[in-house]
Design a protein around this motif. Structure first.
Motif, PDB file in Angstrom:
ATOM      1  N   ALA A 230       3.188  -5.581   2.032  1.00  0.00           N
ATOM      2  CA  ALA A 230       2.664  -5.175   3.416  1.00  0.00           C
ATOM      3  C   ALA A 230       2.896  -3.587   3.401  1.00  0.00           C
ATOM      4  CB  ALA A 230       3.424  -5.954   4.503  1.00  0.00           C
ATOM      5  N   PRO A 231       2.213  -2.758   2.773  1.00  0.00           N
ATOM      6  CA  PRO A 231       2.533  -1.411   2.884  1.00  0.00           C
ATOM      7  C   PRO A 231       2.535  -0.880   4.125  1.00  0.00           C
ATOM      8  CG  PRO A 231       0.285  -1.619   1.915  1.00  0.00           C
ATOM      9  CD  PRO A 231       0.917  -3.273   2.061  1.00  0.00           C
ATOM     10  N   MET A 232       3.271   0.239   4.427  1.00  0.00           N
ATOM     11  CA  MET A 232       3.668   0.741   5.655  1.00  0.00           C
ATOM     12  C   MET A 232       3.239   2.235   5.420  1.00  0.00           C
ATOM     13  SD  MET A 232       7.284   0.141   7.606  1.00  0.00           S
ATOM     14  CE  MET A 232       7.792   1.454   8.709  1.00  0.00           C
TER      15      MET A 232
ATOM     16  N   ARG B 296      -2.521   5.818   0.492  1.00  0.00           N
ATOM     17  CA  ARG B 296      -1.383   5.480  -0.500  1.00  0.00           C
ATOM     18  C   ARG B 296      -1.301   3.958  -0.151  1.00  0.00           C
ATOM     19  NH1 ARG B 296       4.416   7.801   0.076  1.00  0.00           N
ATOM     20  NH2 ARG B 296       4.595   6.725   1.874  1.00  0.00           N
ATOM     21  N   ALA B 297      -1.525   3.353   1.116  1.00  0.00           N
ATOM     22  CA  ALA B 297      -1.321   1.855   1.403  1.00  0.00           C
ATOM     23  C   ALA B 297      -2.721   1.154   1.180  1.00  0.00           C
ATOM     24  CB  ALA B 297      -1.052   1.823   3.088  1.00  0.00           C
TER      25      ALA B 297
ATOM     26  N   LEU C  66       1.166  -1.815   7.716  1.00  0.00           N
ATOM     27  CA  LEU C  66       2.032  -1.573   8.681  1.00  0.00           C
ATOM     28  C   LEU C  66       1.901  -0.440   9.328  1.00  0.00           C
ATOM     29  CD1 LEU C  66       5.043  -3.838   7.555  1.00  0.00           C
ATOM     30  CD2 LEU C  66       3.134  -4.621   9.107  1.00  0.00           C
TER      31      LEU C  66
ATOM     32  N   GLY D 106       2.188   2.701  -5.992  1.00  0.00           N
ATOM     33  CA  GLY D 106       2.193   1.165  -5.793  1.00  0.00           C
ATOM     34  C   GLY D 106       1.623   0.463  -6.918  1.00  0.00           C
TER      35      GLY D 106
ATOM     36  N   LEU E  39      -3.806  -0.333  -2.429  1.00  0.00           N
ATOM     37  CA  LEU E  39      -3.245  -1.556  -2.975  1.00  0.00           C
ATOM     38  C   LEU E  39      -3.884  -2.951  -2.757  1.00  0.00           C
ATOM     39  CD1 LEU E  39       0.426  -0.856  -2.238  1.00  0.00           C
ATOM     40  CD2 LEU E  39      -0.683  -0.465  -4.520  1.00  0.00           C
TER      41      LEU E  39
END
Lengths: 365, 565
Positions: free
Chosen positions: A79-81, A148-149, A158, A101, A152
């Motif tokens: 769950a990337p933030m 960046r989130a 988040l 990631g 993936l």
């Protein structure tokens, strides 16, 4: 039935004597843009960090798509933030930041290159991959964090106060952009903010938090127009609130109640007994001289109010008024006939429609 | 600022003159003489420096020594700093203070203890034989004296690298590591991909500091009887200083290595600064509490390290209070005679008085100069103030050995027979040497303090009617007092224990400072080594107290005092 994207059950967390989360339960649907809204210290960031695994809960369960992940370490949560201060690594280039990631997921180099380029294009940063984060503007850095989130292809993203470091104009632009990005994907966004405008304008649904508890849960329109308690009423915008007493009890829904201005039609958000707060949003108070009441006129609630003070703010007129020793605020469109009619010192007839006259419990649970 | 213009200009002039006379001129003298012989200018001695096999071997040994010390120091300090900056465990605070203990004695003094402890008939050999692990006395450092030096210097220097590294690790925004975890990196991968690269400039800067320090260290090899390292070679060349340009060439080489190391360290630190200021510290770091087992392991590792690091110091204490310590694990009989003798005999009392007086003089001079320079740089718009700051930082790149050699050569020849001739009376030059060497630390202490004092305090005072001079007196100085005092304490303590200056410049017994007295006594007959140890014990007490006091004043910021650049 498909499981919820995120299900939080009876989550509690204390820091010393401070209760950050007090038995919080919450379900978030897949693909929702869900907001956690509240003043600072209400526990919203703690909840987000617990979802990311960066903080541990004292008790309670967290399910992602039906699987209990409470004991999973942060790097296994997927769950990337988006961090409030971006947290872009200064020793890596923009492209390397975005690829981070993917590298951890052991993806082939050629695919990493391809996906990083796609992500850069997605956030309109094509050609800036070789820069260092420090060479980008605040708004560009924000886009890198998003890329960046998103690179993936996560199920959940988040966002922790993502716009708080931007100036007003950029904040507005990025807000629209985040909304557009969400609309283009089927990713569940959990978005933490203290800014009710952000939440009201973007959210599919939202939770209003205070002192570690969820005090309101619903769509922005529901919570704005029918707040379940005084906290939500005043946190989500300006509200005229005045107490009422009555004998016996009232069911929820349309009711008749006696007020200092006479007998009114109102809408109760919950069953009430003996006391209530009456809430009227300032823009729902309308002057009869400018706007004629709807037909049949008998259904509108009327009152006489004296204008104490008026201020012109661009497209709107802000008025302070007094009626039956109650202070009221009103907001009216700034048109010439309104300015002419609404002079300081005048006493004028006003009306409110019954479904904009809201009765709430007089205390927040 | 107008009313202060004249005093400020005078001050700048005095500072420049002082540094010019006691730093630049001796260095220039060294350079000049490295390129000159009786026939005039010649690059012969520099060009042919390494033709001499003795110099070749010494340079090789010195580089090897410095490299090994740097590696061993890093191997100790890196896991230590990581443990302390990212974890909590019971007793962490007192332990982190205890880690500074090894710094309280110059390694050449602990070298004496180490030599006794590890001697063929020493405590360690005896202990091993008693335990049946060895059947004859072991000569530990007889075959590999370099090894002893490496171990001792590493044990002495790891706290400095630890402080540098801890600061570098603490400066990393916690969210940078959290983001890596969040994007799927395991804790080990986070350390390798994020933490270490971000701390690398700080680590590298600290490593160059350690490298230069051990490359130029004179006392420890002397005690271990290792002649084939550059500092000792230079020390041995002091006797023929007027007639041998080769020694000057060696000094120039050492100076260039030190300056290069300093420059590399500064470059790394500057890059580090850009990195550190990028992000705002968002959340306070959540440190991982160690499990009970982890805590016990951490304790065991730290206790072992501290025990080994403090062992030489302990042996000094034992030596100071024991009569016979030969082929036994612990001394056979105890006495306070040497402790008393260390304060009573002419040589030792003179040494204590000399060191106290000289260090105090150097400290006062540095406090005044350090504050003035920092104030001028941060609070005035004086033209050339950055050059002044750079000038004051030069001593960081100049080993004490080089300064002392330059003094002896420059002042000994030009001011022959006067109070500035070290052979005649070294007091002024010793005080000057001490103060020049410690000035950068004092400037930095004042600088750090001034940066924390918000300018608005001073503006408010001006607004309420205080003149610039009164503002300095009533606002700036009082707010800076803790920093200045801490800087002064460290300046004093390290002057007391300055080795190279003292060994080279003080040539008559009545002028000996503490360190030279200890060095002389070590080889003296009768219980000389015990008295030397007793003197060392007194020095340890003094420096330990000073470090504790400074730490109490500065807290975690103590690390700033030992950083490069």
């Amino acid at each position: 039935m498909t499981p919820h994207a995120i299900s939080v059950q009876n989550l509690s967390r204390r820091f010393g004597t401070v209760v950050a989360l007090d038995n919080v339960s919450l379900d978030i649907q897949a693909g929702e843009l869900f907001f956690l809204l509240g003043p600072s210290g209400c526990g919203k960031t703690t909840l987000l960090r617990i979802l990311a695994g960066l903080e541990k809960a004292d008790s309670g369960r967290i399910l992602f798509e039906g699987h209990d992940i409470a004991n999973r370490p942060p790097h296994e949560r997927g769950a990337p933030m988006v961090f409030q201060n971006y947290a872009l690594w200064p020793h890596l280039t923009v492209a390397e930041n975005i690829a981070f990631g993917l590298v951890e997921r052991r993806i082939s180099r050629s695919e990493i290159t391809r996906r990083v380029q796609e992500a850069l294009a997605l956030v309109e940063l094509k050609g800036l991959g070789d820069r260092r984060p420090g060479q980008l503007s605040g708004g560009q850095q924000q886009r890198v964090v998003l890329a960046r989130a998103l690179v993936l292809n996560p199920r959940i993203v988040l966002l922790d106060e993502p716009l708080s470091n931007l100036d007003a104009k950029l904040r507005h632009e990025m807000r629209e952009e985040i909304g557009a990005l969400h609309a283009r994907t089927d990713i569940t966004f959990v978005y933490v903010t203290h800014d009710q405008t952000e939440a009201l304008s973007l959210a599919d649904r939202m939770a209003v938090m205070s002192n570690g508890r969820i005090l309101g849960l619903g769509t922005p329109a529901d919570l704005y127009h029918r707040p379940p308690n005084p906290f939500c009423a005043s946190f989500l915008g300006e509200a005229n609130l005045f107490p009422l007493r009555f004998d016996g009890s009232l069911p929820s829904g349309p009711v008749v109640i006696s007020t200092p201005f006479g007998s009114w039609y109102a809408t109760a958000v919950a069953p009430l007994s003996r006391t209530a707060l009456c809430m009227i949003r300032p823009e729902h108070l309308r002057p009869e001289e400018v706007e004629s009441p709807p037909q049949p006129a008998g259904r509108a609630n009327r009152l006489e109010a004296r204008i104490v003070h008026s201020r012109m703010m661009g497209s709107l007129l802000f008025l302070q008024m007094e009626a039956a020793e109650i202070r009221l605020h009103a907001v009216v469109l700034n048109r010439p006939e309104a300015v002419r009619a609404l002079q300081t010192g005048r006493t004028l007839p006003w009306f409110v429609s019954p479904d904009e006259t809201i009765l709430l419990p007089d205390h927040t649970p | 600022m107008n009313r202060l213009r004249l005093p400020v200009q005078l001050l700048v002039l005095a500072t420049v003159a002082y540094l010019g006379f006691f730093l630049i001129w001796p260095l220039a003298h060294v350079f000049e003489n490295a390129f000159r012989d009786p026939r005039g200018f010649t690059p012969f001695y520099i060009v042919n420096l390494f033709r001499n096999p003795a110099v070749r071997e010494a340079a090789r040994n010195s580089f090897l020594l410095a490299l090994l010390v740097t590696l061993l120091t890093t191997a100790i300090a890196l896991p230590l700093a990581w443990l302390f900056s990212r974890h909590t465990f019971p007793g962490k605070t007192p332990l982190s203070a205890a880690l500074l203990l090894p710094m309280i004695l110059p390694p050449f003094v602990s070298a004496v203890g180490m030599k006794i402890l590890f001697a063929r008939a020493g405590a360690i050999s005896t202990l091993l034989m008693r335990l049946g692990l060895a059947n004859q006395p072991v000569d530990w450092f007889g075959a590999q004296p370099l090894l002893g030096i490496v171990v001792l210097e590493s044990l002495h220097l790891f706290p400095i690298l630890f402080l540098n590294l801890s600061a570098a690790l603490a400066n990393i925004d916690p969210s940078l590591e959290e983001a890596a975890l969040n994007l799927g990196a395991t804790p080990g991968r986070v350390f390798r991909r994020v933490t270490l690269p971000l701390a690398a400039p700080g680590l590298f800067a600290g490593m160059t500091l350690v490298f230069v320090w051990s490359f130029t260290e004179l006392g420890t090899p002397l005690v271990f009887g290792v002649r084939r390292v550059l500092p000792v070679l230079i020390y041995d060349g002091v006797a023929e200083i007027g007639s041998n340009p080769a020694a000057y060439a060696q000094v120039v080489f050492v100076l260039l290595v030190a300056a290069l190391g300093f420059w590399i360290g500064k470059y790394a630190t500057n890059r580090h600064r850009q990195v550190a200021t990028l992000g705002r510290l968002s959340v306070s770091r959540t440190e991982v509490s160690l499990s009970p087992l982890g805590s016990i392991l951490a304790w065991l590792a730290l206790a072992t390290l501290l025990f080994v690091a403090v062992l030489p110091h302990l042996s000094i204490l034992f030596l100071a209070v024991s009569r016979r310590w030969f082929l036994t694990v612990l001394p056979e009989s105890w006495t306070l005679a040497f402790i008393r003798q260390a304060l009573d005999s002419d040589l030792t009392r003179a040494a204590l008085v000399n060191s106290l007086g000289l260090s105090l003089a150097a400290t006062f001079l540095d406090a005044a100069l350090g504050f003035s320079i920092a104030w001028i740089c941060l609070r005035t718009r004086l033209w050339g103030r950055d050059a002044l700051d750079a000038l004051a930082m030069i001593p960081l790149a100049v080993p004490g050995l080089v300064v002392a050699f330059g003094y002896l050569g420059a002042f000994g020849s030009v001011f022959r027979g006067s109070l500035l001739d070290p052979r005649h009376n070294p007091y002024i030059l010793l005080a000057a040497g001490y103060s020049i060497r410690r000035l950068p630390y004092m400037v930095r202490a004042a600088h750090a303090g001034l940066e924390q004092v918000s300018l608005t305090y001073e503006e408010a005072a001006a607004n309420l009617g205080a003149s610039p001079w009164r503002i300095v007196q009533r606002i700036t100085l009082p707010l800076l007092s803790a920093n200045l005092l801490a800087g002064a304490i460290l300046c004093f303590a390290f002057s007391m224990l300055e080795v190279s200056d003292s060994l080279i410049l003080a040539q008559a017994e009545r002028f000996y400072p503490l360190t030279k007295a200890i060095y002389t006594l070590m080889d003296a007959l009768e219980n000389g080594v015990n008295v030397a140890a007793a003197l060392g014990a007194w020095a340890m007490l003094l420096l330990g107290a000073a470090l504790l006091w400074a730490t109490a004043l500065l807290g975690r910021r103590i690390g700033q005092m030992f950083r490069t650049g």
